[in-house]
Scaffold this active site. Structure first.
Site, PDB file in Angstrom:
ATOM      1  N   ASP A 138      26.731 -44.460  36.654  1.00 16.13           N
ATOM      2  CA  ASP A 138      25.840 -43.118  36.291  1.00 16.13           C
ATOM      3  C   ASP A 138      25.672 -42.187  37.360  1.00 16.13           C
ATOM      4  OD1 ASP A 138      26.013 -44.292  33.758  1.00 16.13           O
ATOM      5  OD2 ASP A 138      24.194 -45.439  34.100  1.00 16.13           O
ATOM      6  N   CYS A 139      25.317 -42.635  38.488  1.00 16.81           N
ATOM      7  CA  CYS A 139      24.850 -41.823  39.821  1.00 16.81           C
ATOM      8  C   CYS A 139      26.452 -41.408  40.679  1.00 16.81           C
ATOM      9  CB  CYS A 139      24.046 -42.781  40.601  1.00 16.81           C
ATOM     10  SG  CYS A 139      24.314 -44.120  40.862  1.00 16.81           S
ATOM     11  N   TYR A 140      27.433 -42.251  40.342  1.00 14.22           N
ATOM     12  CA  TYR A 140      28.441 -41.613  40.950  1.00 14.22           C
ATOM     13  C   TYR A 140      29.844 -41.691  39.925  1.00 14.22           C
ATOM     14  CZ  TYR A 140      26.285 -42.511  45.467  1.00 14.22           C
ATOM     15  OH  TYR A 140      25.306 -42.070  46.470  1.00 14.22           O
TER      16      TYR A 140
END
Ligand code: SF4
Ligand code: SF4
Lengths: 404, 135
Positions: A138-140
């Site tokens: 989700d963050c990368y």
């Protein structure tokens, strides 16, 4: 006699007296230990040999959108890099080779290009191609990256070698009736040649055999730039037998080193291909030895004639770990071009460039004289000869299968 | 009349055969052995200056080829990339003709192209691959 602090003051004032580990030999012969210890402040050493436990790490900068290469895959010019870190940190090991390299399938393999060559190309300022894949989070979210990289755009490019600057090394020969291809070069059958790999009387740890001045935190010449001793090298083995002059009779101590790759020069970091063996990196290292007392000069003046290396058979003894040596030879004998083994005259070849080692010791000397390089006090000692620290073989243990 | 320098590569099985003899006996060729040795791979290698009538010379070459000898004209050149050479010296005991030698003073390795017979042994054994073959 003098402290490192005093030496640095002299460096700042332009009054420091520096000689190379080769020059100090003649000086001591002419003037004696006492006089030379009074006159000389620093002795510079040098070595330029292949070391497989070398590598470099890079922070390539975050992409937009972000990618986490950690846990994914990454290659530089098709050579796989280690990705088991955070988002954009990777480590390239010297011996890494492309997945499609034929290796030793066509014996002896050529190993034309690998991690060491990638490092050399990066240092030379050449663009290298990066290909990476990631699983996406989700963050990368990004899963794929293909780009050219150049050293000037990297956040960090750091050479970090687990083991370097071996204190002495084996002389490799072949007792079998077939040629063999080793990390010490091709060895002709029936004692056809003898290959060695040390700068001998210029080699850092042979000139400070008890690690009296060289320690963790020592500032050094590394690959044409500035580096530091990070730790004892892997397989550091200080407790081995020594000669009267303190030099080890067999491979002894080692150094782990670190330094900014951006300052280094490709002429001091050379990617090499050992036929039938693999890829490795030749690393130029120079270590300054502060003349703290007479004992330091005494040790630094050890000459090729008084430093001996063991002769080891690489057809059976080395690979099968069968103890036993075929005798020893001094670096003076090795440099004469031939040594005698079992009554046979055997021509010698060095894998470590002595002329480059001289150049490194000269360059470090000129840096110190010009005031560009001050000495550091080690922050901790390397494990000493009587420390009990040693290097052992792996004790293999069977893995018991769990009953269903 | 022709006179040429050639390099002959004999596979292992031919090393002990009297092949050159036939060149002399049946084709009236003269030869001068400039260099002969067995490589670590047990291939026989011979550098020959071969002289005789053009017709017989060509027949001789054909004969050698039919025996399984690989022939390489000596027009090929091995040169050293001076920038890549680190002057280590591991090539010195490998070179069969002493074309690569150590200067005892500077410890630099000199390469004498005139002594080189282009056997190429050093080419793959030089760690930074500084020895290059040019045609
Ligand atoms: S092996 Fe290669 S690098 Fe070493 S001296 Fe010979 S030509 Fe130069
Ligand atoms: S090719 Fe290399 S090994 Fe062969 S003769 Fe020439 S220099 Fe010597």
């Amino acid at each position: 006699m003098r402290t490192i602090k005093e030496i640095n003051e002299k460096i700042r004032k332009g009054q420091v007296v520096v000689v190379t580990a080769e020059e100090v030999i003649d000086l001591v012969e002419k003037k004696g230990v006492k006089k030379v210890a009074q006159e000389v402040d620093v002795v510079t050493t040098g070595t330029f040999g292949p070391m497989c436990s070398s590598g470099a790490y890079f922070n390539i900068g975050h992409t937009k959108p972000r990618i986490k290469i950690g846990g994914g895959t990454c290659t530089l010019n098709d050579v796989p890099a280690y990705t088991g870190f955070a988002a954009v940190d990777i480590y390239m090991g010297a011996t890494a080779i492309p997945d499609d390299d034929p290796r030793n399938k066509v014996y002896p393999g050529e190993f034309k290009y690998g991690g060491a060559h990638v490092i050399e190309d990066i240092v030379a300022g050449k663009d290298v191609r990066l290909d990476a894949t990631a699983y996406g989070t989700d963050c990368y979210p990004r899963r794929k990256l293909e780009t050219l990289l150049n050293i000037k755009d990297l956040n960090e490019a750091v050479l970090f070698n687990m083991r370097n600057a071996y204190q002495n090394y084996n002389i490799a020969v072949n007792l079998s009736d077939k040629p063999i291809y080793t990390y010490l070069g091709m060895l002709k059958p029936n004692l056809g040649n003898a290959n060695y790999c040390s700068a001998g009387q210029l080699s850092p740890l042979l000139k400070d055999p008890y690690y009296k001045t060289i320690g963790i935190g020592t500032k050094i010449f590394l690959g044409g730039g500035i580096g530091f001793v990070a730790w004892q090298g892997t397989q550091h083995n200080p407790g081995v037998p020594r000669r009267e002059n303190g030099t080890t009779k067999v491979p002894g101590g080692t150094l782990s080193v670190i330094g900014d790759l951006k300052q280094m020069k490709s002429q001091y970091l050379v990617g090499t291909s050992m036929l039938g063996y693999g890829v490795t990196l030749i690393v130029g290292i120079g270590v300054p030895i502060p003349v703290l007392d007479e004992e330091v000069i005494q040790h630094a003046a050890a000459k090729d004639k008084d430093i001996y290396a063991p002769i080891v058979d690489y057809s059976q003894n080395y690979p099968q770990v069968i103890p036993g040596s075929l005798g020893e030879a001094s670096y003076e004998q090795l440099k004469s071009g031939k040594i005698t083994i079992q009554g046979k005259e055997v021509p010698t070849g060095n894998l470590s460039s002595y002329s480059k080692a001289v150049k490194i010791s000269e360059e470090l000397k000129s840096w110190i004289k010009k005031g560009d390089f001050e000495l550091t006090e080690p922050v901790a000692k390397l494990p000493a000869a009587d420390s009990g620290y040693s290097f052992k073989l792996l004790k293999e243990r069977p893995i018991l299968q769990k009953e269903e | 009349m022709v006179s040429k320098r050639i390099v002959l590569h004999f596979p292992h099985r031919l090393v002990n055969q009297p092949i050159i003899y036939k060149l002399v006996k049946e084709l009236d060729l003269q030869f001068n052995i400039l260099k002969a040795f067995v490589t670590p791979q047990e291939e026989g290698l011979m550098v020959l200056e071969l002289t005789g009538k053009r017709e017989n010379f060509d027949k001789g070459i054909e004969y050698l080829k039919s025996c399984g000898v690989r022939i390489q004209p000596l027009s090929q050149d091995v040169i050293r990339n001076e920038e890549r050479c680190t002057n280590c010296g591991v090539c010195v005991p490998i070179c069969p003709t002493q074309a690569l030698i150590v200067d005892p003073k500077t410890r630099e390795i000199s390469f004498d192209n005139k002594k080189c017979i282009a056997c190429e042994l050093c080419v793959k054994l030089c760690p930074p691959r500084a020895m290059e073959v040019h045609f």
